[in-house]
Design a protein around this motif. Structure first.
Motif, PDB file in Angstrom:
ATOM      1  N   VAL A   1       0.884  -1.168   0.000  1.00 10.88           N
ATOM      2  CA  VAL A   1       0.000   0.000   0.000  1.00 10.88           C
ATOM      3  C   VAL A   1       0.924   1.221   0.000  1.00 10.88           C
ATOM      4  O   VAL A   1       1.494   1.580   1.023  1.00 10.88           O
ATOM      5  N   PHE A   2       1.093   1.841  -1.156  1.00  6.70           N
ATOM      6  CA  PHE A   2       2.116   2.875  -1.344  1.00  6.70           C
ATOM      7  C   PHE A   2       1.475   4.247  -1.475  1.00  6.70           C
ATOM      8  O   PHE A   2       0.500   4.420  -2.208  1.00  6.70           O
TER       9      PHE A   2
ATOM     10  N   LEU B   1       1.510  -6.122  14.149  1.00  2.85           N
ATOM     11  CA  LEU B   1       1.712  -4.987  13.259  1.00  2.85           C
ATOM     12  C   LEU B   1       3.015  -4.277  13.647  1.00  2.85           C
ATOM     13  O   LEU B   1       3.109  -3.692  14.733  1.00  2.85           O
ATOM     14  N   ALA B   2       3.994  -4.353  12.779  1.00  8.51           N
ATOM     15  CA  ALA B   2       5.285  -3.698  13.008  1.00  8.51           C
ATOM     16  C   ALA B   2       5.218  -2.274  12.481  1.00  8.51           C
ATOM     17  O   ALA B   2       4.831  -2.045  11.332  1.00  8.51           O
TER      18      ALA B   2
ATOM     19  N   THR C   1       3.129  -4.563   8.194  1.00  5.58           N
ATOM     20  CA  THR C   1       4.124  -3.569   8.571  1.00  5.58           C
ATOM     21  C   THR C   1       3.712  -2.177   8.107  1.00  5.58           C
ATOM     22  O   THR C   1       3.016  -2.023   7.103  1.00  5.58           O
ATOM     23  N   VAL C   2       4.166  -1.205   8.870  1.00 13.10           N
ATOM     24  CA  VAL C   2       4.142   0.196   8.460  1.00 13.10           C
ATOM     25  C   VAL C   2       5.599   0.623   8.472  1.00 13.10           C
ATOM     26  O   VAL C   2       6.188   0.817   9.539  1.00 13.10           O
ATOM     27  N   ALA C   3       6.202   0.730   7.288  1.00 10.81           N
ATOM     28  CA  ALA C   3       7.642   0.969   7.188  1.00 10.81           C
ATOM     29  C   ALA C   3       7.953   2.454   7.346  1.00 10.81           C
ATOM     30  O   ALA C   3       7.347   3.296   6.681  1.00 10.81           O
ATOM     31  N   THR C   4       8.914   2.757   8.212  1.00  6.70           N
ATOM     32  CA  THR C   4       9.296   4.154   8.437  1.00  6.70           C
ATOM     33  C   THR C   4      10.743   4.432   8.061  1.00  6.70           C
ATOM     34  O   THR C   4      11.219   5.547   8.245  1.00  6.70           O
ATOM     35  N   LEU C   5      11.448   3.416   7.534  1.00  6.14           N
ATOM     36  CA  LEU C   5      12.843   3.598   7.140  1.00  6.14           C
ATOM     37  C   LEU C   5      13.120   2.796   5.869  1.00  6.14           C
ATOM     38  O   LEU C   5      12.980   1.569   5.873  1.00  6.14           O
ATOM     39  N   PRO C   6      13.500   3.458   4.766  1.00  6.55           N
ATOM     40  CA  PRO C   6      13.812   2.731   3.535  1.00  6.55           C
ATOM     41  C   PRO C   6      15.228   2.175   3.594  1.00  6.55           C
ATOM     42  O   PRO C   6      16.195   2.923   3.586  1.00  6.55           O
ATOM     43  N   ALA C   7      15.348   0.848   3.691  1.00  2.29           N
ATOM     44  CA  ALA C   7      16.684   0.267   3.812  1.00  2.29           C
ATOM     45  C   ALA C   7      16.670  -1.233   3.567  1.00  2.29           C
ATOM     46  O   ALA C   7      17.290  -1.727   2.634  1.00  2.29           O
TER      47      ALA C   7
ATOM     48  N   SER D   1       2.101  -4.310   3.565  1.00  5.57           N
ATOM     49  CA  SER D   1       3.043  -3.306   4.079  1.00  5.57           C
ATOM     50  C   SER D   1       2.659  -1.940   3.540  1.00  5.57           C
ATOM     51  O   SER D   1       2.424  -1.781   2.343  1.00  5.57           O
ATOM     52  N   PHE D   2       2.591  -0.975   4.453  1.00  5.74           N
ATOM     53  CA  PHE D   2       2.323   0.411   4.088  1.00  5.74           C
ATOM     54  C   PHE D   2       3.654   1.131   3.874  1.00  5.74           C
ATOM     55  O   PHE D   2       4.511   1.134   4.760  1.00  5.74           O
TER      56      PHE D   2
END
Length: 387
Positions: A13-14, A90-91, A135-141, A171-172
């Motif tokens: 989900v972008f 949910l991460a 997941t809700v990603a807060t760091l692109p890596a 994943s958001f």
């Protein structure tokens, strides 16, 4: 091209302001555990948005998953899951939070010794069930938001945890959630994504044209947008391309049907465990020296990388390879990431200890060919000091 299976069930989900869609993606009667790291998700309002998106579900929180998530911390989360009959995880955070959540997902329903889950490496976990997670990603890596792998720290080592049951169901990826990241974390993330790609690309040719061209596209994108997004953190387009590049670097697509290396990562893990060097920093230190010491084994792909990624076409083969390695090091340094071991306070007399740790963790046959011995790893580490 080698034989392969490709499977990736994660829904992405972008885009901006979509966390309210969480309500549509998790069963209504779920008992949800939200896992996160430090206070940044609270300070910048991300956690409030997540909790609002979860609606009226029963929700628990687990804070404090550290960088390089520790087994002991994750077992506290496992205890909470069992005690409260949690059935969805949910991460909310970066790769460490996502990796830790994956371990919790596998360990919570496991009936044996949970510590034994760290013993299987890339062979995969012997488990038949895991809790579903998003997941809700807060760091692109790390790409953990769209793959089945995790790394857990325990007893001085970093242990891979793998299973198809650990793919996030969704994943958001909201680039705007990453605007507040410190420059150091963004720079490390660019390096991490870059090295993820070359571990799958700079090996030896098997005529996998789609994988190669996709890998090259990701690398060129990182080279272009890395400096831009560091200089202008709220440039949405640059950050959006970084976010998707980092996900695409390790979601499995460019790795199918091709040999893979991962020696830089395995040696880098020991540097993180022993000296606290950031993961991205450890990769920037080790990669140029791996390539220097493994020129012959990687010659064809290094030449391809030099031409297609950096546009290097003049000079002898040796000159082109050396220039490509130098360009790569210069790129990392342009992001503010130092690339020499001594710049992090490591001494040459400590190299033997690093090699012994590699041996203790079974890292004695590294590289895409399985022929990178501890003696070669020793040479790589010595070469990684300033000239």
């Amino acid at each position: 091209m080698q034989n392969f299976d490709f499977y990736n069930p994660t829904r992405i989900v972008f885009g901006k302001d979509r966390l309210q869609e969480l309500d549509q993606l998790i069963p209504k009667n779920s008992r949800v555990l939200v896992l996160y790291g430090g206070g940044s998700v609270k300070r910048f309002g991300t956690l409030d948005k997540v909790l609002a998106g979860l609606g009226n579900r029963t929700v628990f929180e687990f804070a404090g998953i550290e960088p390089n998530p520790r087994y002991e911390t994750l077992m506290e989360a496992v205890d909470l899951v069992r005690r409260e009959s949690v059935d969805f995880l949910l991460a909310v955070g970066g790769g460490s939070v996502m990796d830790g959540t994956k371990f919790v997902a596998a360990a919570a329903p496991f009936e044996g010794d949970e510590e034994s889950l760290l013993e299987h490496g890339f062979a995969g976990l012997p488990v038949e069930q895991a809790l579903p997670l998003g997941t809700v990603a807060t760091l692109p890596a790390t790409g953990s938001e769209m793959n089945m792998g995790a790394v857990v720290s325990h007893k001085g080592g970093k242990w891979p945890v793998m299973s198809p049951l650990l793919y996030p169901t969704f994943s958001f990826l909201d680039p705007s959630l990453t605007f507040s990241l410190p420059t150091r974390q963004v720079a490390n993330g660019v390096v991490d994504a870059f090295v993820h790609v070359v571990e799958q690309y700079v090996t030896y040719p098997v005529n996998a044209q789609i994988q190669d061209r996709t890998a090259e596209g990701i690398l060129k994108t990182l080279i272009e947008v890395g400096p831009v997004t560091l200089a202008n953190p709220e440039d949405y387009d640059a950050r959006a391309n970084l976010v998707w590049a980092a996900t695409s670097a390790l979601n499995g697509y460019i790795g199918v049907g091709v040999p893979q290396d991962w020696s830089t990562h395995m040696i880098g893990h020991e540097l993180t465990a022993m000296f606290g060097i950031d993961h991205g920093q450890s990769l920037a230190i080790i990669l140029p020296s791996v390539w220097k010491l493994r020129k012959e084994q990687k010659r064809e792909k290094l030449l391809q990388y030099a031409e297609r990624v950096w546009g290097i076409v003049d000079g002898s083969e040796e000159e082109r390879i050396n220039q490509a390695i130098a360009q790569t090091r210069a790129f990392f340094e342009s992001l503010g990431v130092a690339t020499r071991l001594d710049q992090y306070g490591v001494k040459e007399n400590q190299v033997a200890d690093i090699v012994e740790a590699l041996k203790a963790h079974g890292m004695t046959e590294l590289s895409e060919r399985g022929d990178m011995t501890p003696e070669i790893s020793h040479q790589v580490l010595i070469d990684a000091f300033s000239e």
